[in-house]
Design an enzyme around this catalytic site. Sequence first.
Site, PDB file in Angstrom:
ATOM      1  N   GLU A   1       4.371  13.068  -4.392  1.00 45.67           N
ATOM      2  CA  GLU A   1       3.756  12.930  -2.953  1.00 45.67           C
ATOM      3  C   GLU A   1       4.640  14.040  -2.125  1.00 45.67           C
ATOM      4  OE1 GLU A   1       3.634   9.112  -0.789  1.00 45.67           O
ATOM      5  OE2 GLU A   1       1.629   9.514  -0.501  1.00 45.67           O
TER       6      GLU A   1
ATOM      7  N   GLU B   1       0.734  -1.203   0.053  1.00 44.72           N
ATOM      8  CA  GLU B   1      -0.016  -0.052  -0.100  1.00 44.72           C
ATOM      9  C   GLU B   1       0.907   1.080  -0.193  1.00 44.72           C
ATOM     10  OE1 GLU B   1      -1.829   2.981   0.436  1.00 44.72           O
ATOM     11  OE2 GLU B   1      -2.577   2.475   2.660  1.00 44.72           O
TER      12      GLU B   1
HETATM   13  P1  NDP Z   1       9.001   4.726   4.118  1.00 40.96           P
HETATM   14  O1  NDP Z   1       8.639   3.991   3.255  1.00 40.96           O
HETATM   15  O2  NDP Z   1      10.638   4.716   4.050  1.00 40.96           O
HETATM   16  O3  NDP Z   1       8.540   3.823   5.725  1.00 40.96           O
HETATM   17  C1  NDP Z   1       7.687   3.057   5.951  1.00 40.96           C
HETATM   18  C2  NDP Z   1       8.208   1.673   6.416  1.00 40.96           C
HETATM   19  O4  NDP Z   1       9.369   0.929   5.750  1.00 40.96           O
HETATM   20  C3  NDP Z   1       9.249   2.104   7.880  1.00 40.96           C
HETATM   21  O5  NDP Z   1       8.739   0.968   8.657  1.00 40.96           O
HETATM   22  C4  NDP Z   1      10.577   2.044   7.209  1.00 40.96           C
HETATM   23  O6  NDP Z   1      11.532   1.861   8.356  1.00 40.96           O
HETATM   24  C5  NDP Z   1      10.552   0.950   6.471  1.00 40.96           C
HETATM   25  N1  NDP Z   1      11.594   0.829   5.300  1.00 40.96           N
HETATM   26  C6  NDP Z   1      12.379   1.857   4.871  1.00 40.96           C
HETATM   27  N2  NDP Z   1      13.428   1.283   4.176  1.00 40.96           N
HETATM   28  C7  NDP Z   1      13.282   0.019   3.920  1.00 40.96           C
HETATM   29  C8  NDP Z   1      13.651  -1.130   3.268  1.00 40.96           C
HETATM   30  N3  NDP Z   1      14.705  -0.687   2.484  1.00 40.96           N
HETATM   31  N4  NDP Z   1      13.333  -2.391   3.239  1.00 40.96           N
HETATM   32  C9  NDP Z   1      12.266  -2.540   4.181  1.00 40.96           C
HETATM   33  N5  NDP Z   1      11.495  -1.637   4.787  1.00 40.96           N
HETATM   34  C10 NDP Z   1      11.938  -0.270   4.752  1.00 40.96           C
HETATM   35  O7  NDP Z   1       8.591   6.180   4.439  1.00 40.96           O
HETATM   36  P2  NDP Z   1       9.136   7.354   5.102  1.00 40.96           P
HETATM   37  O8  NDP Z   1       8.779   7.113   6.567  1.00 40.96           O
HETATM   38  O9  NDP Z   1      10.482   7.304   4.854  1.00 40.96           O
HETATM   39  O10 NDP Z   1       8.414   8.389   4.346  1.00 40.96           O
HETATM   40  C11 NDP Z   1       9.009   8.701   3.057  1.00 40.96           C
HETATM   41  C12 NDP Z   1       7.861   8.949   2.217  1.00 40.96           C
HETATM   42  O11 NDP Z   1       7.014   7.864   1.802  1.00 40.96           O
HETATM   43  C13 NDP Z   1       7.054   9.956   2.925  1.00 40.96           C
HETATM   44  O12 NDP Z   1       7.530  11.357   2.514  1.00 40.96           O
HETATM   45  C14 NDP Z   1       5.467   9.735   2.054  1.00 40.96           C
HETATM   46  O13 NDP Z   1       5.730  10.419   0.676  1.00 40.96           O
HETATM   47  C15 NDP Z   1       5.658   8.115   1.652  1.00 40.96           C
HETATM   48  N6  NDP Z   1       4.987   7.706   2.693  1.00 40.96           N
HETATM   49  C16 NDP Z   1       3.543   7.142   2.488  1.00 40.96           C
HETATM   50  C17 NDP Z   1       2.920   6.299   3.291  1.00 40.96           C
HETATM   51  C18 NDP Z   1       1.672   5.885   2.765  1.00 40.96           C
HETATM   52  O14 NDP Z   1       0.768   5.572   3.650  1.00 40.96           O
HETATM   53  N7  NDP Z   1       1.390   5.590   1.661  1.00 40.96           N
HETATM   54  C19 NDP Z   1       3.212   6.305   4.707  1.00 40.96           C
HETATM   55  C20 NDP Z   1       4.598   6.883   4.757  1.00 40.96           C
HETATM   56  C21 NDP Z   1       5.384   7.270   3.916  1.00 40.96           C
HETATM   57  P3  NDP Z   1      12.029   2.834   9.310  1.00 40.96           P
HETATM   58  O15 NDP Z   1      11.517   4.119   9.006  1.00 40.96           O
HETATM   59  O16 NDP Z   1      11.817   2.192  10.641  1.00 40.96           O
HETATM   60  O17 NDP Z   1      13.500   3.058   8.898  1.00 40.96           O
END
Ligand code: NDP
Length: 491
Positions: free
Chosen positions: A385, A250
């Site tokens: 986004e 998602e």
């Molecule tokens: P991320 O997609 O980076 O984070 C979401 C989850 O994925 C966190 O638990 C994160 O871990 C984990 N993650 C990060 N990198 C990896 C990887 N290589 N392999 C597996 N898991 C990973 O979102 P961010 O918080 O960094 O936000 C970045 C952008 O993503 C936002 O600015 C927004 O545009 C978008 N976003 C979209 C969301 C949605 O619901 N569609 C929700 C959140 C973000 P950790 O953060 O603990 O390192």
Amino acid sequence: MGDVLKQYINGEWKLSESGNTREILNPATGEVIAEVTEGIRADVINAVAGAKAAFYENGWMDTSAVERARLLFKLADVLESRAEEFYKLETTNNGKPIRESSVDVSDACACLRYYAGFTTKPHGVTYDVPDDMQSLVVREPIGVCGMIVPWNYPLLMAIWKIAPAIAAGNTVVFKPSEITPLTAIKLFEIIDEIGFPKGVINLVLGDGPNVGDELARNRDVEKIAFTGGTSTGRSIMKAATSNIKKISLELGGKSPNIVFEDADFETAVDYALFAIFCNQGQVCSAGSRLLLQESIYDKFIERLVERAKKIKVGSGFDESTEMGPLISQNHMNKVLSYIEIGKKEGAKLVCGGNRITEGTFGKGYFVEPTIFVDTLPDMRIVQEEIFGPVLVVQKFKDEKEAIKLANDSCYGLAAGVFSNDIAKAHRVIRKLRAGITWINTYHPTYNEAPWGGYKQSGIGRELGTYGYEEYTEVKQININLDVKPTGWFAK
Ligand code: NDP
């Protein structure tokens, strides 16, 4: 500050093998509110081994649907009885206003109960096939499911994944965002207390590139469920090729909210604000692109800006607060950099655009509700986004142009249409390439209905029957009703 908070692995609270810790901050004040153990790959490997043993060796795969339902109902009951503790903690760690975090907790309870009830309902089908054969299809759990969630709805996203996975009979290794793990840790106190067998639901803490990547890559994890950014989703897809995991993603969105001239004006203005500024704009399905018909463009913007300027920004604990801080300094800087990009691209800033720093605001990560008008379709602020309180407004002439502009995006998560001509509204909705759509409303989400996107907004669906099916394998069983040799080969 209290003790270092631990992971929950194979039925035990554990410090990470790393020996390191991480400070967790309150985004409204920048203060450290907790210290948690910092997980590493080895912790994931241990948790996955526990989940695998629980599933294959210790009987979870044979647990009755009635028992799984009982545990999920119990989890909902205890969570509900401790709701205040959870929503206050969510507001402390995430910053969102209490009126939003309290809804998150009650939505989490409702989701648990939906899937608890779902567990014992019929799931298979039978087919009338040729020959003397009875053909059945049964749904079975996949096995060990890895789950990775972001920081915008820490508790609710955990439940959206854990509830259907457990209902379907899987075991779970769950990773919250490294910056918002506190309500998940508290949830595992309940999981521990109500007697889920050891190894069935595990919690690992730590960052995405290590802990998250290990979950996505580990060959004993048979399914990975992820919510977060599209670029992270891409990395997870690649890691998941290790053992051809089932995946559900998602991801992001840049969702259009289309207002026609015949819409109820005040209702449409009100929802336009709600679509983007709810949860500080940190919502995957946020209505971050507002498409206005040219005949109402000026009047609508005037009213929208008038209302947006009155939005009360502040601490989530103040009951009059309507918008809290952004989640972190890094994220705030990203949002502010998009505002600068918008200005440089030539969009007209008509509301907000700044960090709020006066008084105690300066310690937190507060950004004003921000609106850009006179945008062009290829601007970065229109295509990318931003994930914050930044609305971009686009103008359209007629139905055809509205559809074209709305679909001009690599995303396809959500869309809204406001019009009092129901035939037109429905016609437009059917042409929009998005998985979650609304007519004359924006944002309501139901446990019964599938949640997920077209295009780069993801793969698969959460919630409802569709969400349950994402955590199952499908098996056909053909039973011969006329048992005799085939006669295919000579005797
Ligand atoms: P991320 O997609 O980076 O984070 C979401 C989850 O994925 C966190 O638990 C994160 O871990 C984990 N993650 C990060 N990198 C990896 C990887 N290589 N392999 C597996 N898991 C990973 O979102 P961010 O918080 O960094 O936000 C970045 C952008 O993503 C936002 O600015 C927004 O545009 C978008 N976003 C979209 C969301 C949605 O619901 N569609 C929700 C959140 C973000 P950790 O953060 O603990 O390192």
